[in-house]
Scaffold this active site. Structure first.
Site, mmCIF file in Angstrom:
data_model
loop_
_atom_site.group_PDB
_atom_site.id
_atom_site.type_symbol
_atom_site.label_atom_id
_atom_site.label_comp_id
_atom_site.label_asym_id
_atom_site.label_seq_id
_atom_site.Cartn_x
_atom_site.Cartn_y
_atom_site.Cartn_z
ATOM 1 N N GLU A 209 0.827 -1.199 0.000
ATOM 2 C CA GLU A 209 0.000 0.000 0.000
ATOM 3 C C GLU A 209 0.863 1.251 0.000
ATOM 4 O O GLU A 209 1.997 1.243 0.494
ATOM 5 C CB GLU A 209 -0.901 0.017 1.246
ATOM 6 C CG GLU A 209 -1.821 -1.193 1.365
ATOM 7 C CD GLU A 209 -2.539 -1.264 2.695
ATOM 8 O OE1 GLU A 209 -3.499 -2.049 2.800
ATOM 9 O OE2 GLU A 209 -2.143 -0.527 3.635
ATOM 10 N N LYS A 211 2.468 4.524 1.208
ATOM 11 C CA LYS A 211 2.753 5.167 2.504
ATOM 12 C C LYS A 211 2.476 6.656 2.312
ATOM 13 O O LYS A 211 3.279 7.379 1.730
ATOM 14 C CB LYS A 211 4.183 4.938 2.962
ATOM 15 C CG LYS A 211 4.407 5.440 4.376
ATOM 16 C CD LYS A 211 5.819 5.245 4.859
ATOM 17 C CE LYS A 211 5.903 5.582 6.350
ATOM 18 N NZ LYS A 211 5.386 6.934 6.664
ATOM 19 N N ARG A 216 -2.120 10.220 10.750
ATOM 20 C CA ARG A 216 -2.816 8.991 11.147
ATOM 21 C C ARG A 216 -4.117 9.354 11.865
ATOM 22 O O ARG A 216 -4.148 10.251 12.721
ATOM 23 C CB ARG A 216 -1.907 8.185 12.078
ATOM 24 C CG ARG A 216 -2.397 6.768 12.414
ATOM 25 C CD ARG A 216 -2.108 5.819 11.296
ATOM 26 N NE ARG A 216 -2.432 4.445 11.647
ATOM 27 C CZ ARG A 216 -1.528 3.538 12.056
ATOM 28 N NH1 ARG A 216 -0.254 3.880 12.174
ATOM 29 N NH2 ARG A 216 -1.893 2.296 12.309
ATOM 30 N N ARG A 231 -3.091 10.028 16.042
ATOM 31 C CA ARG A 231 -2.150 8.954 16.370
ATOM 32 C C ARG A 231 -1.909 8.866 17.874
ATOM 33 O O ARG A 231 -1.728 7.776 18.420
ATOM 34 C CB ARG A 231 -0.831 9.226 15.632
ATOM 35 C CG ARG A 231 0.293 8.261 15.949
ATOM 36 C CD ARG A 231 1.602 8.824 15.432
ATOM 37 N NE ARG A 231 2.698 7.939 15.763
ATOM 38 C CZ ARG A 231 3.252 7.087 14.925
ATOM 39 N NH1 ARG A 231 2.810 7.010 13.692
ATOM 40 N NH2 ARG A 231 4.254 6.325 15.294
ATOM 41 N N GLU A 260 -5.348 7.180 7.297
ATOM 42 C CA GLU A 260 -4.643 8.453 7.248
ATOM 43 C C GLU A 260 -5.563 9.479 6.622
ATOM 44 O O GLU A 260 -6.486 9.143 5.873
ATOM 45 C CB GLU A 260 -3.366 8.345 6.402
ATOM 46 C CG GLU A 260 -2.341 7.392 6.931
ATOM 47 C CD GLU A 260 -1.058 8.077 7.375
ATOM 48 O OE1 GLU A 260 -0.884 9.270 7.056
ATOM 49 O OE2 GLU A 260 -0.245 7.415 8.035
ATOM 50 N N PHE A 298 -7.139 1.981 5.745
ATOM 51 C CA PHE A 298 -6.417 0.765 5.387
ATOM 52 C C PHE A 298 -6.689 -0.396 6.340
ATOM 53 O O PHE A 298 -6.142 -1.485 6.152
ATOM 54 C CB PHE A 298 -4.908 1.003 5.271
ATOM 55 C CG PHE A 298 -4.288 1.722 6.443
ATOM 56 C CD1 PHE A 298 -4.148 1.118 7.678
ATOM 57 C CD2 PHE A 298 -3.827 3.017 6.286
ATOM 58 C CE1 PHE A 298 -3.571 1.776 8.738
ATOM 59 C CE2 PHE A 298 -3.240 3.694 7.343
ATOM 60 C CZ PHE A 298 -3.107 3.073 8.576
ATOM 61 N N ARG A 367 5.100 -2.258 17.288
ATOM 62 C CA ARG A 367 5.880 -2.065 16.081
ATOM 63 C C ARG A 367 6.625 -3.363 15.807
ATOM 64 O O ARG A 367 7.746 -3.573 16.251
ATOM 65 C CB ARG A 367 6.866 -0.898 16.236
ATOM 66 C CG ARG A 367 7.567 -0.510 14.939
ATOM 67 C CD ARG A 367 8.645 0.523 15.175
ATOM 68 N NE ARG A 367 8.163 1.785 15.676
ATOM 69 C CZ ARG A 367 7.676 2.755 14.917
ATOM 70 N NH1 ARG A 367 7.598 2.593 13.601
ATOM 71 N NH2 ARG A 367 7.266 3.890 15.452
ATOM 72 N N LYS A 373 7.752 -0.774 6.307
ATOM 73 C CA LYS A 373 7.698 0.414 5.458
ATOM 74 C C LYS A 373 8.973 0.533 4.624
ATOM 75 O O LYS A 373 10.081 0.286 5.106
ATOM 76 C CB LYS A 373 7.478 1.671 6.298
ATOM 77 C CG LYS A 373 8.479 1.890 7.421
ATOM 78 C CD LYS A 373 8.068 3.068 8.288
ATOM 79 C CE LYS A 373 9.016 3.251 9.464
ATOM 80 N NZ LYS A 373 8.599 4.358 10.368
#
Length: 505
Positions: A209, A211, A216, A231, A260, A298, A367, A373
Site C-alpha cells: 500500500e 505510505k 494517522r 495517532r 490516514e 487501510f 511495532r 515500510k
C-alpha cells in the site's frame, strides 16, 4: 503503600540498565500493593499520574519547592487523591488554588519524594519503568502471560486498569477487555525495511500500500455518534467535521477504522504535512474550506458488533471494502510488480509503500515485523534534546539541534548527533519562540529541553562513533519537519539508528 516505597523503587530502576532487573524490582513492588493503590503505583512508575495532566505548568511547578518534610509519611493513596483534587480545581482563581494544593502536598514530602513528584508532574520521570517493562512486571506479579496483559492494555488504553484486572482476576479478567466504541486503541506501527524485495520475501503473501504523507487517524462510529482520534489518541472530531460526516454516511451501524487523512492540491497531490496538521487545531471556516481533508482507510478493527483485531489482515480488508470501498488507501494485494506500486506512490507525491502480511492480526500499539515500510531515503523520528544559539546569519536564533533516539528500556533519550541543516528561517523563528517553553537548563551556548518535541530527520545513514553514548552517530542529517502528531515514546529507538551503521544488522 508508602510513597517512599515507590520512590525507592524508582531509584533502583534508574540505577540499572538490565531489563530483567527492572522487571524484578517492579514485580516485587506491585506484589505488595493494595488493590486500591495498584493503579496509582503503576501510573506513577510509568511517568504519568492517573489524572493525566493536572493543569499546572512546568514553570509553576518548579517554583513550588518548599522545605521538605523530615520523615516519609505520605501514602500513594494520599498523593493520588491530592493530585485528583488539583486536577479537579476549576473556575475563577483556580490557578492559585491549584498551586496552593500542590504546595501543601510538597510540604509533606521528603526531599527525595519532592524530586520524584516534580519529575512526575513535569514529564521528566525517566527511570526505565515505561510501558513494555511494566507490562512484564505486572505479568510476573500476577502470574499471567505478558501477552494477556499487553492485549488488555492496548484494548483499554490504560495500563493501570490492565494491571488491576491482572492482579484481581488473572487471565479470565484480562480476557474481558474488548474494543469499546469511543475509546481509541493505540495504532499498529510499521518497522523499516532495507528494501522492497527484502520486505516481500520476508512476509510472503502481502498487500503493498502507499505510505501516505498524511496524519494517522482512527475513527469510531456508534450509530450517529462519530469520533475521530489522532495517532496520539487525542480527539479532534470538532476540527474535522467533513471526516465525521463521511463516516456517518458509511453503510454500517458501528465501525472502527484505521487510516490516514491529508489535504490535497487541486491536481490531487498531497499538500505539505504541516498544512494537514494545522487542521487539527482550527475550526475557522475559511481554513476548513481551503484545506478539506480526505480520508484513506487501510484497516477495519470492528464492524457491527464484531471485533476483528485477531482476524487476519485479508479478512479485515474484506470487511473494510464492504463499508469504505470508495475511501481505501491505494495499493494492491499480492501485486505482480511491487516495484511499480512503489514507483506509482512516489510519482503521486507520497513517501513510499507499506508491505503488510495478509495473515497477520492487528497488533495494537506494537511495532513488529508484520508491517514493513519502504522509503527511498532514510528518515528517523528523533527527540530534540537541546539547541545551540546560532552564529552569523543565524545569530539570535536557536539553531543547531542536539538529537536523541529513544531508549527501548525506558531510560532518557540517547544522543546520536547534531544538525542545523534543513532549518528554514520560519523554523528558526519557531524554534527560538517555542523552545524556552520546554527549557530545563542552559549550559554555555546551548539551551537544554525536556524531552517533548519530535523532529523527523533525513540522513544518509549512521556510523560507529565513540563521540556519543549510544556508540553511533548520524551521517549528513538534515531536518525534514517537526512531528506534532508524535510523542517522545513514538520516536525511533537507538537500535534503529544502530541498524543503519555498517554491520549494524
Amino acid at each position: 503503600m508508602q510513597l517512599h516505597d515507590v520512590v525507592t523503587a524508582s531509584a533502583r530502576l534508574a540505577a540499572t540498565r538490565s531489563r530483567n532487573a527492572k522487571t524484578a524490582v517492579l514485580a516485587d513492588l506491585l506484589s505488595g500493593a493494595a488493590a486500591d493503590e495498584l493503579a496509582a503505583a503503576v501510573a506513577f512508575l510509568t511517568g504519568q499520574p492517573t489524572q493525566g495532566r493536572i493543569g499546572v505548568g512546568w514553570r509553576t511547578l518548579t517554583a513550588l519547592r518548599t522545605p521538605p518534610a523530615t520523615s516519609a509519611e505520605l501514602t500513594v493513596s494520599e498523593v493520588d487523591a491530592a493530585l485528583g483534587a488539583v486536577a479537579g480545581t476549576s473556575g475563577s482563581g483556580s490557578a492559585s488554588r491549584r498551586s496552593e494544593k500542590l504546595h501543601a502536598l510538597l510540604a509533606r514530602a521528603t526531599a527525595d519524594e519532592q524530586d520524584f513528584l516534580l519529575r512526575l508532574l513535569t514529564g521528566e520521570l525517566r527511570q526505565g519503568a515505561l510501558e513494555g517493562v511494566m507490562v512484564e512486571a505486572v505479568a510476573a506479579a500476577a502470574g499471567v502471560p505478558a501477552e494477556a496483559v499487553r492485549r488488555a492494555f492496548m484494548l483499554s488504553g490504560r495500563l493501570p486498569a490492565a494491571a488491576h484486572a491482572a492482579m484481581a482476576g488473572g487471565v479470565a479478567a484480562l480476557r474481558e477487555f474488548r474494543i469499546e466504541l469511543g475509546r481509541p486503541l493505540r495504532p499498529m506501527l510499521a518497522s523499516p525495511a532495507d528494501s522492497l524485495t527484502g520486505a516481500t520475501a520476508e512476509l510472503g503473501a502481502v498487500a503493498v500500500e502507499y505510505k501516505l504523507d498524511g496524519a494517522r487517524i482512527q475513527v469510531h462510529r456508534d450509530g450517529d455518534d462519530v469520533r475521530v482520534y489522532t495517532r496520539t489518541l487525542r480527539e479532534v472530531t470538532d476540527h474535522v467535521a467533513e471526516l465525521a460526516e463521511l463516516v456517518r454516511d458509511l453503510p454500517c451501524r458501528a465501525v472502527v477504522l484505521d487510516g490516514e487523512t491529508l489535504a490535497l492540491t487541486d491536481d490531487g497531490r498531497p499538500r505539505p504535512f504541516q498544512e494537514t496538521m494545522s487542521r487539527f487545531g482550527s475550526t475557522r471556516e475559511e481554513q476548513v474550506r481551503q484545506l478539506l481533508l480526505r480520508p484513506y482507510f487501510f484497516d477495519c478493527l470492528h464492524l457491527d458488533g464484531a471485533d476483528l483485531l485477531d482476524a487476519p489482515l485479508r479478512e479485515r480488508q474484506a470487511a473494510l471494502r464492504t463499508v469504505a470501498a470508495d475511501h481505501l488507501v491505494p495499493g494492491e494485494r499480492d501485486p505482480r510488480d511491487p516495484d511499480e506500486v512503489l514507483a506509482a506512490s512516489l510519482r503521486d507525491g507520497h513517501e513510499g509503500v507499506v508491505v503488510k502480511a495478509l495473515d497477520s492480526p492487528y497488533a495494537a500499539g506494537r511495532r513488529g515485523r508484520a508491517w514493513l515500510k519502504v522509503k527511498p531515503v532514510h528518515t528517523l523520528d528523533l527527540v530534540v534534546l537541546a539547541a545551540e544559539w546560532g552564529h552569523g546569519r543565524r545569530r539570535g536564533f536557536l539553531s543547531n539541534l542536539h538529537l536523541g533516539a529513544r531508549d527501548p528500556d525506558g531510560g532518557p533519550p540517547i544522543m546520536v548527533g547534531k544538525t542545523f541543516k534543513g532549518l528554514t528561517d520560519e523554523l528558526l523563528t519557531w524554534q527560538t519562540e517555542t523552545f524556552p517553553r520546554y527549557e530545563s537548563h542552559r549550559d554555555g551556548a546551548a539551551v537544554f529541553l525536556r524531552p517533548a518535541l519530535v523532529v523527523e530527520i533525513e540522513l544518509d545513514g549512521a556510523q560507529v562513533s565513540t563521540r556519543y553514548p549510544g556508540g553511533v552517530a548520524l551521517r549528513f542529517a538534515r531536518v525534514v519537519r517537526y512531528r506534532p502528531d508524535k510523542e517522545p515514546s513514538d520516536a525511533d529507538t537507538i537500535d534503529a539508528v544502530r541498524a543503519l551503521a555498517p554491520g549494524g544488522r
